[in-house]
Write a protein that holds these residues in place. Structure first.
Motif, short mmCIF file in Angstrom:
data_model
loop_
_atom_site.label_atom_id
_atom_site.label_comp_id
_atom_site.label_asym_id
_atom_site.label_seq_id
_atom_site.Cartn_x
_atom_site.Cartn_y
_atom_site.Cartn_z
N LEU A 164 37.86 43.63 39.14
CA LEU A 164 37.80 43.56 40.59
C LEU A 164 39.03 42.75 41.18
N ASP A 165 39.46 43.18 42.33
CA ASP A 165 40.72 42.54 42.76
C ASP A 165 40.30 41.86 44.17
N SER A 166 41.18 41.09 44.81
CA SER A 166 40.83 40.40 46.40
C SER A 166 40.57 41.32 47.48
N ARG A 167 41.17 42.61 47.21
CA ARG A 167 40.85 43.76 48.23
C ARG A 167 39.85 44.62 47.92
N ASN A 168 38.93 44.14 47.10
CA ASN A 168 37.66 45.08 46.56
C ASN A 168 38.12 46.35 46.02
N HIS A 169 38.95 46.46 45.24
CA HIS A 169 39.56 47.64 44.44
C HIS A 169 39.57 47.07 42.99
N THR A 170 39.25 48.33 42.39
CA THR A 170 39.40 48.26 40.70
C THR A 170 40.57 48.24 40.09
N GLY A 171 41.15 47.36 39.24
CA GLY A 171 42.55 47.27 38.70
C GLY A 171 41.97 47.33 37.18
N LEU A 172 43.14 47.56 36.40
CA LEU A 172 43.33 47.28 34.84
C LEU A 172 44.30 46.62 34.48
N MET A 173 43.88 45.60 33.49
CA MET A 173 44.85 44.80 32.75
C MET A 173 44.56 44.93 31.39
N TYR A 174 45.64 44.53 30.57
CA TYR A 174 45.31 44.64 29.04
C TYR A 174 45.12 43.35 28.37
N TRP A 175 44.16 42.95 27.79
CA TRP A 175 43.94 41.70 27.21
C TRP A 175 44.65 41.72 25.84
N ILE A 176 45.82 40.96 25.67
CA ILE A 176 46.70 41.10 24.56
C ILE A 176 46.39 40.07 23.43
N GLY A 177 45.72 39.09 23.87
CA GLY A 177 45.73 38.26 23.02
C GLY A 177 45.14 36.83 23.47
N ASP A 178 45.09 35.65 22.67
CA ASP A 178 44.51 34.53 23.12
C ASP A 178 45.48 33.24 22.95
N VAL A 179 45.54 32.26 23.86
CA VAL A 179 46.41 31.15 23.68
C VAL A 179 45.65 30.04 23.77
N GLU A 180 45.86 29.33 22.49
CA GLU A 180 45.11 27.93 22.12
C GLU A 180 45.90 26.84 22.70
N LEU A 181 45.74 26.29 24.08
CA LEU A 181 46.34 25.57 24.70
C LEU A 181 45.87 23.99 24.69
N PRO A 182 46.65 23.09 24.08
CA PRO A 182 46.21 21.63 23.98
C PRO A 182 46.26 20.97 25.18
N LEU A 183 45.56 20.32 26.00
CA LEU A 183 45.52 19.63 27.31
C LEU A 183 44.57 18.52 27.25
N GLN A 184 45.27 17.33 27.14
CA GLN A 184 44.70 15.84 27.72
C GLN A 184 43.50 15.78 26.41
N GLY A 185 44.15 15.96 25.13
CA GLY A 185 43.26 15.59 23.85
C GLY A 185 42.55 16.75 23.35
N LYS A 186 42.50 17.78 24.24
CA LYS A 186 41.36 18.91 23.63
C LYS A 186 42.05 20.26 23.84
N THR A 187 41.58 21.03 22.94
CA THR A 187 42.34 22.45 23.12
C THR A 187 41.58 23.51 23.81
N TYR A 188 42.04 24.33 24.67
CA TYR A 188 41.40 25.28 25.28
C TYR A 188 41.87 26.62 25.18
N THR A 189 40.98 27.61 24.88
CA THR A 189 41.44 28.99 24.73
C THR A 189 41.48 29.71 26.15
N LEU A 190 42.85 30.16 26.47
CA LEU A 190 43.08 31.22 27.38
C LEU A 190 43.27 32.54 27.07
N ARG A 191 42.47 33.76 27.55
CA ARG A 191 42.94 34.97 27.47
C ARG A 191 44.24 35.37 28.15
N ALA A 192 44.97 35.92 27.14
CA ALA A 192 46.53 36.48 27.74
C ALA A 192 46.45 37.88 28.06
N PHE A 193 46.98 38.15 29.31
CA PHE A 193 46.80 39.36 29.73
C PHE A 193 48.35 40.27 29.96
#
Length: 288
Positions: free
Chosen positions: A171-200
């Motif tokens: 869902l987007d900010s104008r209340n329409h439906t969009g399509l994105m592709y999840w192409i992988g995951d990024v393991e991002l180290p931040l402030q001593g921890k690692t967070y997983t972010l989806r990449a599109f």
């Protein structure tokens, strides 16, 4: 409806995987963001936008003053400026205008005799037709704000690609439906921890993909940064995403909806990172 958040890519708002000078990258990012905001077809010049489906049309009524001009559905009358989308062409016609296919025009835009600018962006089965009034910039643009450059914001991350990207409806900010592709995951180290972010990405063909997008909220959101979220891009050679990415958090930018309601920004693809990311673009533009 698809999100136009990625229009920033056209102006080179990049976070390059092999960038030799992250500080220079940040300088270029700020310059490109300023251009994206304040130019004659920038975010603060947008006066209206409409979507035209295949075989459809929209027009600007001739009786409207330039400052009041807004799109109306259908082709209108002979004296109106009109854009039609047929047979893969976004044809603009009207008084004093030689018929032009906007999709083949320079920067996909055309300047009208009254100084307004019309631009078209294409999707699978429709076009979005933008109307810009350069005079609006002086009235509404107050500048952009950024956190100071911080070398700690340049981090090494690990990317795991999906061999077959996964289409996600959102869902987007104008209340329409969009399509994105999840192409992988990024393991991002931040402030001593690692967070997983989806990449599109908006595409799914790995032979053509040359960048990934991450959509992020954090503990600065709704405080010193835009509450809807920020975007972060990493670019690479087409079809060759490296396993190790250099991510420059200093080039995070607000969803473009922070600057104009006419954009379609994803609202349910963000990853919340439970730390303060004091990098990149701040919000509101003139605040803090």
């Amino acid at each position: 409806m698809r999100s136009l958040l990625l229009s920033a890519l056209l102006l080179g708002l990049t976070c390059t995987a092999a960038q030799a000078d992250p500080r220079q990258d940040w300088d270029g990012f700020r310059a490109a963001m300023t251009q994206q905001a304040s130019g004659p077809t920038g975010m603060y010049a947008i006066q209206d936008a409409t979507v035209i489906a295949a075989n459809g049309a929209a027009h600007l009524p001739a009786a409207q003053k330039p400052a009041d001009a807004r799109w109306a559905k259908d082709a209108g009358d002979q004296g109106d400026v009109r854009v039609s989308y047929r047979n893969g062409q976004a044809l603009i016609e009207g008084p004093g205008i030689a018929a032009v296919d906007l999709l083949k025009a320079k920067e996909q835009q055309h300047t009208l005799p009254n100084g307004l600018i019309v631009r078209a962006t294409i999707y699978e089965n429709s076009i979005k037709t933008w109307l810009y009034n350069p005079a609006r910039v002086a009235q509404h643009y107050k500048g952009l704000s950024f956190f100071p450059y911080d070398p700690k914001g340049v981090v090494k991350a690990t990317f795991t690609r999906k061999d077959k990207p996964v289409g996600l409806s959102h869902l987007d900010s104008r209340n329409h439906t969009g399509l994105m592709y999840w192409i992988g995951d990024v393991e991002l180290p931040l402030q001593g921890k690692t967070y997983t972010l989806r990449a599109f990405n908006k595409g799914q063909d790995w032979n053509k993909l040359n960048h990934l997008l991450m959509f992020v909220t954090d503990k600065t959101s709704k405080k010193t940064t835009y509450g809807g979220g920020r975007s972060l891009e990493v670019h690479f050679p087409p079809g060759q995403p490296p396993k190790t990415l250099e991510v420059n958090l200093n080039t995070m930018y607000s969803f473009l909806c922070a600057h104009s309601d006419y954009y379609n920004c994803p609202i349910n693809l963000t990853t919340f990172v439970p730390v303060e990311l004091r990098y990149g673009e701040k919000y509101p533009p003139t605040g803090q």
